[in-house]
Design a protein around this motif. Sequence first.
Motif, PDB file in Angstrom:
ATOM      1  N   TYR A   5     -12.841  -3.673 -26.284  1.00 49.35           N
ATOM      2  CA  TYR A   5     -13.576  -2.600 -25.415  1.00 49.35           C
ATOM      3  C   TYR A   5     -15.121  -2.040 -25.825  1.00 49.35           C
ATOM      4  N   ALA A   6     -15.025  -1.678 -27.161  1.00 52.88           N
ATOM      5  CA  ALA A   6     -15.979  -1.144 -27.844  1.00 52.88           C
ATOM      6  C   ALA A   6     -17.120  -2.237 -28.039  1.00 52.88           C
ATOM      7  N   ASP A  63     -18.597  -2.487 -24.667  1.00 52.46           N
ATOM      8  CA  ASP A  63     -19.381  -1.325 -24.399  1.00 52.46           C
ATOM      9  C   ASP A  63     -20.995  -1.413 -24.844  1.00 52.46           C
ATOM     10  N   SER A  78     -22.380  -4.421 -25.467  1.00 52.05           N
ATOM     11  CA  SER A  78     -22.999  -5.762 -25.060  1.00 52.05           C
ATOM     12  C   SER A  78     -23.048  -6.598 -26.451  1.00 52.05           C
ATOM     13  N   MET A 118     -12.119  -5.064 -18.814  1.00 51.67           N
ATOM     14  CA  MET A 118     -12.011  -3.581 -18.993  1.00 51.67           C
ATOM     15  C   MET A 118     -11.053  -2.807 -18.016  1.00 51.67           C
ATOM     16  N   ARG A 158      -8.210  -0.584 -18.942  1.00 48.90           N
ATOM     17  CA  ARG A 158      -8.545   0.211 -19.867  1.00 48.90           C
ATOM     18  C   ARG A 158      -8.258   1.702 -19.540  1.00 48.90           C
TER      19      ARG A 158
END
Length: 331
Positions: free
Chosen positions: A24-25, A28, A30, A99, A102
Amino acid sequence: MDKRVDTTRLQKMARAYTASAVLYAALDVSLFTHVSGGLNSETSLVEATGLRPVDVDRLVSCALSLELLDWEGDHLVNSPDVETYLVEGKARYAGAWMMFTRPDVEGWFEMTQKMREPESSKLGMYQELTVDSARKYHRATSSIGFGAARRFVKTVDLSSRRHLLDLGGGSGAYSITAVENFKELRATVLDLPPVVVATQEYIADAGVEDRVKTVGADFTTGEFPSPVDVIVMASNLPIYDGEVVSDVVARAFRALEPGGEMHLIGEMLNDDRKGPIDAAMWGMNELICGSEGRAHTRSECENYFTTAGFSDVEVIDFVPGILARCVGHKP
Ligand SMILES: C[S@@+](CC[C@H](N)C(=O)[O-])C[C@H]1O[C@@H](n2cnc3c(N)ncnc32)[C@H](O)[C@@H]1O
Protein backbone atom coordinates in the motif's frame (compact mmCIF):
# COMPACT_ATOMS: atom_id res chain seq x y z
CA MET A 1 11.30 -40.40 12.70
CA ASP A 2 9.46 -37.28 13.94
CA LYS A 3 9.25 -34.54 11.40
CA ARG A 4 11.16 -31.55 12.80
CA VAL A 5 9.08 -28.45 13.19
CA ASP A 6 10.02 -24.86 13.89
CA THR A 7 8.24 -21.53 14.25
CA THR A 8 9.29 -20.03 10.91
CA ARG A 9 6.00 -20.56 9.09
CA LEU A 10 3.92 -19.37 12.05
CA GLN A 11 6.03 -16.26 12.57
CA LYS A 12 5.69 -15.41 8.91
CA MET A 13 1.92 -15.77 9.14
CA ALA A 14 1.68 -13.72 12.32
CA ARG A 15 3.30 -10.81 10.49
CA ALA A 16 1.86 -11.34 7.02
CA TYR A 17 0.02 -7.99 7.30
CA THR A 18 3.39 -6.25 6.97
CA ALA A 19 3.59 -7.24 3.29
CA SER A 20 0.17 -5.69 2.56
CA ALA A 21 1.19 -2.49 4.34
CA VAL A 22 4.41 -2.19 2.34
CA LEU A 23 2.53 -2.71 -0.93
CA TYR A 24 0.00 0.00 0.00
CA ALA A 25 2.74 2.47 0.97
CA ALA A 26 4.71 1.77 -2.20
CA LEU A 27 1.58 2.50 -4.24
CA ASP A 28 0.83 5.63 -2.15
CA VAL A 29 4.19 7.14 -3.12
CA SER A 30 4.11 5.78 -6.72
CA LEU A 31 7.35 3.88 -6.08
CA PHE A 32 6.96 1.55 -9.08
CA THR A 33 5.87 4.32 -11.41
CA HIS A 34 9.00 6.32 -10.51
CA VAL A 35 11.26 3.31 -11.00
CA SER A 36 9.66 2.54 -14.35
CA GLY A 37 10.10 6.16 -15.39
CA GLY A 38 13.86 6.00 -14.79
CA LEU A 39 14.03 7.34 -11.21
CA ASN A 40 15.74 4.09 -10.29
CA SER A 41 18.31 5.05 -7.67
CA GLU A 42 17.56 5.72 -4.04
CA THR A 43 18.83 9.29 -4.41
CA SER A 44 16.36 10.04 -7.19
CA LEU A 45 13.58 8.26 -5.29
CA VAL A 46 14.18 10.51 -2.26
CA GLU A 47 13.69 13.52 -4.51
CA ALA A 48 10.68 12.09 -6.36
CA THR A 49 8.79 10.90 -3.26
CA GLY A 50 9.78 13.66 -0.83
CA LEU A 51 10.46 10.98 1.80
CA ARG A 52 13.45 10.90 4.16
CA PRO A 53 16.44 8.89 2.85
CA VAL A 54 16.06 6.45 5.75
CA ASP A 55 12.45 5.70 4.78
CA VAL A 56 13.32 5.21 1.12
CA ASP A 57 16.06 2.85 2.30
CA ARG A 58 13.49 0.94 4.41
CA LEU A 59 10.87 0.85 1.68
CA VAL A 60 13.31 -0.25 -1.00
CA SER A 61 14.71 -3.00 1.25
CA CYS A 62 11.19 -4.30 1.88
CA ALA A 63 10.26 -4.10 -1.81
CA LEU A 64 13.45 -5.95 -2.80
CA SER A 65 12.82 -8.62 -0.18
CA LEU A 66 9.23 -9.05 -1.32
CA GLU A 67 10.49 -9.39 -4.92
CA LEU A 68 8.55 -6.33 -6.01
CA LEU A 69 11.83 -4.67 -7.03
CA ASP A 70 15.10 -6.16 -8.24
CA TRP A 71 18.60 -4.97 -9.05
CA GLU A 72 19.87 -4.54 -12.58
CA GLY A 73 23.50 -3.64 -12.11
CA ASP A 74 23.48 -0.69 -9.72
CA HIS A 75 19.95 0.47 -10.42
CA LEU A 76 16.50 -0.70 -9.39
CA VAL A 77 13.96 -2.32 -11.72
CA ASN A 78 10.40 -3.47 -11.21
CA SER A 79 9.63 -7.19 -11.22
CA PRO A 80 7.79 -8.19 -14.41
CA ASP A 81 4.29 -8.35 -12.82
CA VAL A 82 4.87 -5.05 -11.01
CA GLU A 83 5.98 -3.40 -14.26
CA THR A 84 2.85 -4.66 -16.04
CA TYR A 85 0.21 -4.02 -13.37
CA LEU A 86 1.49 -1.42 -10.92
CA VAL A 87 2.85 1.36 -13.08
CA GLU A 88 0.36 4.23 -13.30
CA GLY A 89 -0.74 5.15 -16.79
CA LYS A 90 -0.06 1.70 -18.26
CA ALA A 91 -2.99 -0.01 -20.01
CA ARG A 92 -3.13 -2.92 -17.56
CA TYR A 93 -2.65 -0.83 -14.38
CA ALA A 94 -4.43 -2.66 -11.54
CA GLY A 95 -3.46 -0.46 -8.59
CA ALA A 96 -7.11 0.40 -7.95
CA TRP A 97 -7.86 -3.27 -7.36
CA MET A 98 -4.79 -3.76 -5.13
CA MET A 99 -5.99 -0.85 -2.97
CA PHE A 100 -9.64 -1.83 -3.12
CA THR A 101 -9.76 -3.82 0.12
CA ARG A 102 -7.50 -1.45 2.08
CA PRO A 103 -10.49 0.18 3.84
CA ASP A 104 -11.39 -3.28 5.21
CA VAL A 105 -8.10 -3.70 7.07
CA GLU A 106 -9.49 -2.48 10.39
CA GLY A 107 -12.47 -4.82 10.08
CA TRP A 108 -10.24 -7.84 9.47
CA PHE A 109 -8.48 -7.16 12.75
CA GLU A 110 -11.88 -7.07 14.49
CA MET A 111 -12.70 -10.55 13.20
CA THR A 112 -13.05 -12.24 16.59
CA GLN A 113 -15.46 -9.60 17.83
CA LYS A 114 -17.42 -9.75 14.57
CA MET A 115 -17.80 -13.52 14.97
CA ARG A 116 -18.87 -13.16 18.60
CA GLU A 117 -21.39 -10.40 17.89
CA PRO A 118 -22.35 -10.95 14.25
CA GLU A 119 -24.30 -8.38 12.28
CA SER A 120 -25.23 -9.46 8.80
CA SER A 121 -27.80 -9.08 6.06
CA LYS A 122 -28.39 -10.88 2.78
CA LEU A 123 -26.92 -8.15 0.56
CA GLY A 124 -24.24 -7.03 3.05
CA MET A 125 -22.32 -4.00 1.77
CA TYR A 126 -24.22 -4.10 -1.53
CA GLN A 127 -27.42 -2.78 0.01
CA GLU A 128 -25.71 0.54 0.72
CA LEU A 129 -24.23 1.14 -2.74
CA THR A 130 -24.75 4.55 -4.28
CA VAL A 131 -23.98 5.57 -7.85
CA ASP A 132 -20.74 7.21 -6.67
CA SER A 133 -19.59 4.26 -4.58
CA ALA A 134 -20.50 1.91 -7.45
CA ARG A 135 -18.36 4.00 -9.81
CA LYS A 136 -15.42 3.81 -7.39
CA TYR A 137 -15.97 0.10 -6.82
CA HIS A 138 -15.96 -0.68 -10.52
CA ARG A 139 -12.90 1.45 -11.22
CA ALA A 140 -11.23 -1.21 -9.09
CA THR A 141 -13.02 -4.33 -10.41
CA SER A 142 -12.69 -3.27 -14.06
CA SER A 143 -8.91 -3.06 -13.69
CA ILE A 144 -8.88 -6.86 -13.45
CA GLY A 145 -12.38 -7.72 -14.76
CA PHE A 146 -11.60 -6.92 -18.40
CA GLY A 147 -8.51 -9.18 -18.24
CA ALA A 148 -10.64 -12.02 -16.85
CA ALA A 149 -13.26 -11.37 -19.52
CA ARG A 150 -10.61 -11.60 -22.27
CA ARG A 151 -9.57 -14.94 -20.81
CA PHE A 152 -13.23 -16.03 -20.84
CA VAL A 153 -13.81 -15.25 -24.52
CA LYS A 154 -10.56 -17.00 -25.43
CA THR A 155 -11.66 -20.13 -23.54
CA VAL A 156 -15.37 -20.29 -24.34
CA ASP A 157 -16.65 -20.18 -27.92
CA LEU A 158 -19.83 -18.09 -28.01
CA SER A 159 -19.95 -17.77 -31.80
CA SER A 160 -23.26 -19.67 -32.02
CA ARG A 161 -24.84 -17.71 -29.16
CA ARG A 162 -27.19 -14.76 -29.64
CA HIS A 163 -27.99 -13.37 -26.18
CA LEU A 164 -25.83 -13.29 -23.07
CA LEU A 165 -27.24 -12.48 -19.63
CA ASP A 166 -24.51 -11.21 -17.29
CA LEU A 167 -25.70 -11.54 -13.67
CA GLY A 168 -24.00 -9.04 -11.37
CA GLY A 169 -22.10 -7.83 -14.42
CA GLY A 170 -20.69 -4.70 -12.71
CA SER A 171 -18.54 -2.78 -15.16
CA GLY A 172 -19.96 -4.94 -17.95
CA ALA A 173 -16.47 -6.36 -18.55
CA TYR A 174 -17.73 -9.79 -19.67
CA SER A 175 -20.61 -8.45 -21.79
CA ILE A 176 -18.58 -5.74 -23.50
CA THR A 177 -15.67 -8.08 -24.23
CA ALA A 178 -18.00 -10.83 -25.43
CA VAL A 179 -19.91 -8.66 -27.93
CA GLU A 180 -16.62 -7.22 -29.18
CA ASN A 181 -15.41 -10.75 -29.90
CA PHE A 182 -18.62 -12.40 -31.17
CA LYS A 183 -20.34 -10.27 -33.77
CA GLU A 184 -23.77 -11.93 -33.57
CA LEU A 185 -23.99 -11.63 -29.79
CA ARG A 186 -26.04 -9.16 -27.74
CA ALA A 187 -25.88 -8.88 -23.98
CA THR A 188 -27.85 -7.74 -20.97
CA VAL A 189 -26.02 -6.74 -17.80
CA LEU A 190 -28.20 -7.22 -14.73
CA ASP A 191 -26.91 -5.49 -11.63
CA LEU A 192 -28.24 -3.41 -8.74
CA PRO A 193 -29.91 -0.13 -9.80
CA PRO A 194 -27.08 2.24 -8.69
CA VAL A 195 -24.49 0.00 -10.35
CA VAL A 196 -26.04 -0.05 -13.81
CA VAL A 197 -25.57 3.73 -14.02
CA ALA A 198 -21.83 3.06 -13.87
CA THR A 199 -22.20 0.06 -16.21
CA GLN A 200 -23.80 2.31 -18.85
CA GLU A 201 -20.72 4.54 -18.74
CA TYR A 202 -18.42 1.59 -19.52
CA ILE A 203 -20.77 0.48 -22.30
CA ALA A 204 -20.76 4.00 -23.80
CA ASP A 205 -16.95 4.22 -23.53
CA ALA A 206 -16.67 0.98 -25.50
CA GLY A 207 -19.24 2.24 -28.06
CA VAL A 208 -21.45 -0.86 -27.78
CA GLU A 209 -24.70 0.79 -26.59
CA ASP A 210 -26.58 -0.81 -29.47
CA ARG A 211 -25.60 -4.32 -28.36
CA VAL A 212 -25.34 -4.22 -24.55
CA LYS A 213 -28.32 -3.22 -22.43
CA THR A 214 -28.69 -2.99 -18.66
CA VAL A 215 -31.35 -4.02 -16.19
CA GLY A 216 -31.27 -2.58 -12.67
CA ALA A 217 -32.42 -5.40 -10.37
CA ASP A 218 -31.48 -7.59 -7.42
CA PHE A 219 -30.58 -11.04 -8.75
CA THR A 220 -31.58 -12.73 -5.49
CA THR A 221 -35.27 -12.24 -6.34
CA GLY A 222 -37.58 -12.31 -9.34
CA GLU A 223 -37.39 -13.98 -12.73
CA PHE A 224 -34.57 -13.12 -15.14
CA PRO A 225 -34.86 -11.57 -18.61
CA SER A 226 -35.66 -14.40 -21.01
CA PRO A 227 -35.09 -16.02 -23.43
CA VAL A 228 -31.29 -15.97 -23.38
CA ASP A 229 -28.91 -18.69 -24.56
CA VAL A 230 -25.89 -18.03 -22.33
CA ILE A 231 -25.68 -16.80 -18.75
CA VAL A 232 -22.54 -15.70 -16.94
CA MET A 233 -22.25 -14.95 -13.25
CA ALA A 234 -18.71 -13.87 -12.42
CA SER A 235 -16.92 -12.91 -9.24
CA ASN A 236 -19.78 -12.69 -6.82
CA LEU A 237 -20.01 -16.28 -5.59
CA PRO A 238 -18.85 -15.90 -1.94
CA ILE A 239 -21.18 -12.93 -1.34
CA TYR A 240 -24.09 -15.38 -0.88
CA ASP A 241 -24.81 -18.61 0.94
CA GLY A 242 -25.71 -21.90 -0.73
CA GLU A 243 -29.45 -21.26 -0.53
CA VAL A 244 -29.19 -17.99 -2.50
CA VAL A 245 -26.69 -19.31 -5.05
CA SER A 246 -28.71 -22.46 -5.77
CA ASP A 247 -31.85 -20.34 -6.14
CA VAL A 248 -30.08 -17.98 -8.60
CA VAL A 249 -28.86 -20.99 -10.60
CA ALA A 250 -32.40 -22.46 -10.66
CA ARG A 251 -33.88 -19.19 -11.96
CA ALA A 252 -31.05 -18.92 -14.50
CA PHE A 253 -31.94 -22.42 -15.71
CA ARG A 254 -35.56 -21.31 -16.23
CA ALA A 255 -34.48 -18.22 -18.18
CA LEU A 256 -32.26 -20.19 -20.58
CA GLU A 257 -33.46 -21.57 -23.89
CA PRO A 258 -33.08 -25.34 -24.31
CA GLY A 259 -29.50 -25.96 -25.43
CA GLY A 260 -28.28 -22.87 -23.54
CA GLU A 261 -25.33 -22.78 -21.17
CA MET A 262 -24.45 -21.17 -17.85
CA HIS A 263 -21.00 -20.26 -16.49
CA LEU A 264 -20.50 -19.54 -12.80
CA ILE A 265 -17.03 -18.06 -12.34
CA GLY A 266 -15.75 -17.50 -8.85
CA GLU A 267 -13.39 -18.32 -6.06
CA MET A 268 -14.20 -21.97 -5.26
CA LEU A 269 -12.68 -24.15 -2.58
CA ASN A 270 -11.28 -27.59 -3.31
CA ASP A 271 -13.60 -30.26 -1.96
CA ASP A 272 -11.36 -30.96 1.05
CA ARG A 273 -11.45 -27.16 1.73
CA LYS A 274 -7.64 -27.08 1.96
CA GLY A 275 -7.41 -24.14 -0.38
CA PRO A 276 -7.04 -22.16 -2.44
CA ILE A 277 -6.42 -19.69 0.40
CA ASP A 278 -7.92 -16.87 -1.65
CA ALA A 279 -11.28 -18.66 -1.86
CA ALA A 280 -11.36 -19.23 1.89
CA MET A 281 -10.41 -15.61 2.56
CA TRP A 282 -13.11 -14.20 0.27
CA GLY A 283 -15.57 -16.28 2.25
CA MET A 284 -14.26 -14.73 5.47
CA ASN A 285 -14.43 -11.31 3.82
CA GLU A 286 -18.20 -11.66 3.94
CA LEU A 287 -18.05 -11.68 7.74
CA ILE A 288 -16.03 -8.49 7.59
CA CYS A 289 -18.42 -6.85 5.11
CA GLY A 290 -21.55 -8.06 6.91
CA SER A 291 -23.18 -10.44 4.43
CA GLU A 292 -24.26 -14.02 5.02
CA GLY A 293 -22.04 -15.42 2.26
CA ARG A 294 -19.27 -17.97 2.51
CA ALA A 295 -16.81 -19.86 0.37
CA HIS A 296 -18.34 -22.66 -1.73
CA THR A 297 -16.58 -25.84 -2.77
CA ARG A 298 -16.34 -27.04 -6.35
CA SER A 299 -18.70 -29.94 -5.71
CA GLU A 300 -21.23 -27.66 -3.99
CA CYS A 301 -21.27 -25.54 -7.15
CA GLU A 302 -21.67 -28.62 -9.34
CA ASN A 303 -24.53 -29.65 -7.11
CA TYR A 304 -26.33 -26.28 -7.50
CA PHE A 305 -26.19 -26.87 -11.26
CA THR A 306 -27.30 -30.50 -11.34
CA THR A 307 -30.12 -29.83 -8.85
CA ALA A 308 -31.38 -27.03 -11.11
CA GLY A 309 -31.48 -29.48 -14.06
CA PHE A 310 -28.24 -28.67 -15.90
CA SER A 311 -26.41 -31.51 -17.62
CA ASP A 312 -22.73 -32.03 -18.55
CA VAL A 313 -21.79 -30.04 -15.47
CA GLU A 314 -18.09 -29.61 -14.78
CA VAL A 315 -15.76 -27.32 -12.87
CA ILE A 316 -12.66 -26.15 -14.71
CA ASP A 317 -9.73 -24.03 -13.51
CA PHE A 318 -10.19 -20.50 -14.83
CA VAL A 319 -7.37 -18.55 -13.17
CA PRO A 320 -5.55 -21.40 -11.39
CA GLY A 321 -5.38 -20.87 -7.65
CA ILE A 322 -7.84 -17.97 -7.83
CA LEU A 323 -10.92 -18.54 -9.97
CA ALA A 324 -12.75 -21.63 -11.18
CA ARG A 325 -15.54 -21.90 -13.75
CA CYS A 326 -18.55 -24.16 -13.29
CA VAL A 327 -20.36 -24.79 -16.59
CA GLY A 328 -23.60 -26.60 -17.33
CA HIS A 329 -25.98 -27.02 -20.28
CA LYS A 330 -29.75 -26.91 -20.35
CA PRO A 331 -30.96 -30.08 -22.12
C1 LIG B 1 -16.95 -8.24 -7.82
S1 LIG B 1 -18.17 -7.55 -8.83
C2 LIG B 1 -17.99 -8.48 -10.31
C3 LIG B 1 -18.44 -7.73 -11.53
C4 LIG B 1 -18.30 -8.49 -12.84
N1 LIG B 1 -19.10 -9.68 -12.88
C5 LIG B 1 -16.84 -8.82 -13.11
O1 LIG B 1 -16.48 -10.00 -12.97
O2 LIG B 1 -16.08 -7.92 -13.46
C6 LIG B 1 -19.68 -8.18 -8.14
C7 LIG B 1 -20.91 -7.57 -8.77
O3 LIG B 1 -22.06 -8.28 -8.35
C8 LIG B 1 -23.09 -7.36 -8.14
N2 LIG B 1 -24.11 -7.89 -7.24
C9 LIG B 1 -23.91 -8.36 -5.98
N3 LIG B 1 -25.08 -8.73 -5.46
C10 LIG B 1 -26.03 -8.48 -6.39
C11 LIG B 1 -27.44 -8.67 -6.40
N4 LIG B 1 -28.07 -9.17 -5.36
N5 LIG B 1 -28.10 -8.33 -7.52
C12 LIG B 1 -27.47 -7.82 -8.60
N6 LIG B 1 -26.13 -7.64 -8.63
C13 LIG B 1 -25.41 -7.97 -7.53
C14 LIG B 1 -22.37 -6.17 -7.53
O4 LIG B 1 -23.14 -4.98 -7.58
C15 LIG B 1 -21.12 -6.11 -8.39
O5 LIG B 1 -21.32 -5.32 -9.51
